[in-house]
Design a protein around this motif. Structure first.
Motif, mmCIF file in Angstrom:
data_model
loop_
_atom_site.group_PDB
_atom_site.id
_atom_site.type_symbol
_atom_site.label_atom_id
_atom_site.label_comp_id
_atom_site.label_asym_id
_atom_site.label_seq_id
_atom_site.Cartn_x
_atom_site.Cartn_y
_atom_site.Cartn_z
ATOM 1 N N MET A 189 0.831 -1.204 0.000
ATOM 2 C CA MET A 189 0.000 0.000 0.000
ATOM 3 C C MET A 189 0.868 1.258 0.000
ATOM 4 N N VAL A 190 1.948 1.223 0.784
ATOM 5 C CA VAL A 190 2.874 2.355 0.788
ATOM 6 C C VAL A 190 3.512 2.526 -0.586
ATOM 7 N N THR A 191 3.840 1.405 -1.244
ATOM 8 C CA THR A 191 4.418 1.470 -2.589
ATOM 9 C C THR A 191 3.474 2.187 -3.548
ATOM 10 N N ARG A 192 2.185 1.889 -3.463
ATOM 11 C CA ARG A 192 1.235 2.431 -4.420
ATOM 12 C C ARG A 192 0.786 3.852 -4.095
ATOM 13 N N LEU A 193 0.509 4.127 -2.845
ATOM 14 C CA LEU A 193 -0.013 5.439 -2.471
ATOM 15 C C LEU A 193 1.084 6.441 -2.149
ATOM 16 N N PRO A 207 10.982 4.782 6.863
ATOM 17 C CA PRO A 207 12.227 4.294 6.267
ATOM 18 C C PRO A 207 12.179 4.234 4.744
ATOM 19 N N ALA A 208 10.977 4.051 4.161
ATOM 20 C CA ALA A 208 10.875 4.117 2.705
ATOM 21 C C ALA A 208 11.231 5.523 2.219
ATOM 22 N N LEU A 209 10.783 6.534 2.943
ATOM 23 C CA LEU A 209 11.162 7.913 2.621
ATOM 24 C C LEU A 209 12.662 8.124 2.770
ATOM 25 N N ILE A 210 13.235 7.562 3.829
ATOM 26 C CA ILE A 210 14.680 7.698 4.051
ATOM 27 C C ILE A 210 15.452 7.112 2.880
ATOM 28 N N THR A 211 14.985 5.980 2.366
ATOM 29 C CA THR A 211 15.640 5.367 1.203
ATOM 30 C C THR A 211 15.617 6.309 0.007
ATOM 31 N N LEU A 212 14.483 6.975 -0.213
ATOM 32 C CA LEU A 212 14.348 7.861 -1.371
ATOM 33 C C LEU A 212 15.084 9.180 -1.193
ATOM 34 N N LEU A 213 15.346 9.578 0.055
ATOM 35 C CA LEU A 213 15.935 10.893 0.331
ATOM 36 C C LEU A 213 17.429 10.828 0.628
ATOM 37 N N LEU A 239 10.396 -2.263 -4.607
ATOM 38 C CA LEU A 239 9.889 -3.185 -3.601
ATOM 39 C C LEU A 239 10.544 -2.990 -2.236
ATOM 40 N N VAL A 240 11.293 -1.901 -2.049
ATOM 41 C CA VAL A 240 11.852 -1.615 -0.724
ATOM 42 C C VAL A 240 10.750 -1.481 0.327
#
Length: 393
Positions: A67-71, A119-125, A333-334
């Motif tokens: 859901m986080v991946t999509r939204l 942490p998904a945001l941290i990966t992208l930032l 897929l992170v």
């Protein structure tokens, strides 16, 4: 897609969201004696106040990752904080034990959204070169948040546990608004057209490493949740300290976990294999847990062993969470991989306090040594098995 430079202010804001979420974990142990007194609960019943928080995450962690991946992690991070606030508000006003448990389930849903989205945001930032350092900071969100919230223990006789729940609700709303309006929008990785929820989960489960790392999170979180969750009660019963002092001492145990979190990055940069760092941490935890609970252990030594176990255990979250971008089948897929990791973490948070609480109620505090010693031995075996994944030397 990687940024040209790491956005440290945004990363600190994401870590702050995790800290605010961890407050909701840390408030329960210090409130447990007051809730038990109000509702007439034994230790095995009270354990569910600690554990039921993790029910949703244990069941649907990987699904929430999709859901986080999509939204989008940026969109769902404040939503998670607002759901946490709703749960804390409900817990503070609903009467009776069933109402409190239902409110804790709602809190658990918000918590999962935060600890996957942040942490998904941290990966992208973050840039690849600084990502492990960023995840070392992220790994400290739980012990720091728990330690800070536990320092409220001396105020509980005046504030009451319900007052603590209501105050936390207000704090979560305020921080959710801050994130909503001030968090920058990261570059969103492209999603393949053929992406599908079940396929995303299946691809993550089939990849070498994610499922094993998720399983490794179980003994860590079970031990940490049981130790920090019951520590105020143990200190009151074994050392005869006041609830306020017990809360501050438990905050110290939760806080030293940060030492391991911060040490994760330097240890891995020295070239130490991830699996060996994790196995060593579990081994120290095992020895410490075997010595904490026997009745012949002096209280001061038992408390010192609690500090040692917590400090060494801090190496594990950074090692596991920081590996998401390494072991995920692809960058998109992170979040699913992180969701799977957190699903393992939530299974540990669910099982640890319940099993330890039941064992202690039936056989006394020494039974906790057997439960947690066995769990951490399993952690050593799982960590060493990571070599089969073949991603690192």
């Amino acid at each position: 897609m990687n940024p040209e430079r790491t956005s440290w202010p945004a990363i600190l804001m994401a870590v702050g969201a995790g800290v605010a979420a961890a407050f909701q974990v840390g408030k329960a142990p210090i409130a447990l004696p007051f809730i038990r007194a109000e509702m007439g609960l034994d230790l095995s019943q009270a354990a569910w106040i600690l554990s039921i928080f993790a029910v949703m995450g244990a069941g649907v962690g990987a699904g929430m990752g999709t859901m986080v991946t999509r939204l989008g992690s940026r969109r769902l991070l404040p939503v998670g904080l607002f759901i946490l606030a709703l749960g804390s508000l409900a817990g503070g006003v609903l009467p009776g034990f069933p109402g409190l448990l239902a409110a804790r389930v709602v809190e658990g849903i918000g918590y999962m959204l935060v600890v996957i989205a942040a942490p998904a945001l941290i990966t992208l930032l973050s840039t690849p070169a600084q990502r492990q350092m960023a995840f070392g900071l992220w790994g400290a969100f739980m012990p720091f948040g728990m330690a800070v919230s536990m320092t409220a223990a001396p105020a509980l006789p005046l504030l009451g546990w319900r007052g603590l729940w209501l105050g936390m609700a207000g704090l979560l709303v305020a921080y959710g608004l801050l994130v909503h309006y001030r968090m920058p929008r990261p570059p969103r990785p492209p999603r393949p057209l053929e992406s599908h929820v079940l396929r995303d989960v299946a691809d993550t489960l089939k990849a070498p490493g994610p499922l094993l790392l998720a399983a490794t999170f179980i003994p860590y979180s079970a031990t940490y949740a049981a130790l920090t969750g019951f520590l105020p009660t143990l200190l009151i019963e074994r050392m005869g300290v006041t609830p306020g002092t017990a809360g501050l001492m438990a905050a110290g145990v939760a806080g030293v976990n940060i030492i391991g979190n911060v040490a994760t990055g330097p240890a891995l940069r020295l070239g130490l294999p991830r699996r060996k760092v994790m196995a060593a941490a579990f081994a120290v935890m095992m020895v410490g847990c075997l010595g904490i609970f026997p009745s012949e252990t002096p209280p001061s030594l038992a408390y010192g062993l609690c500090l040692l176990v917590s400090a060494c255990a801090g190496l594990l979250p950074g090692c596991i969470l920081g590996s998401a971008s390494i072991y995920a089948p692809r960058l998109t897929l992170v979040p699913v991989t992180l969701g799977l990791f957190m699903q393992g973490s939530n299974w540990g948070q669910l099982l640890g306090p319940v099993v330890v609480g039941a064992a202690v109620s039936a056989h006394g505090w020494p039974a906790a040594s057997l439960v947690l010693g066995t769990a951490t031995l399993g952690g050593v075996i799982l960590a060493l098995a990571l070599r089969r994944a073949g991603k690192e030397p």
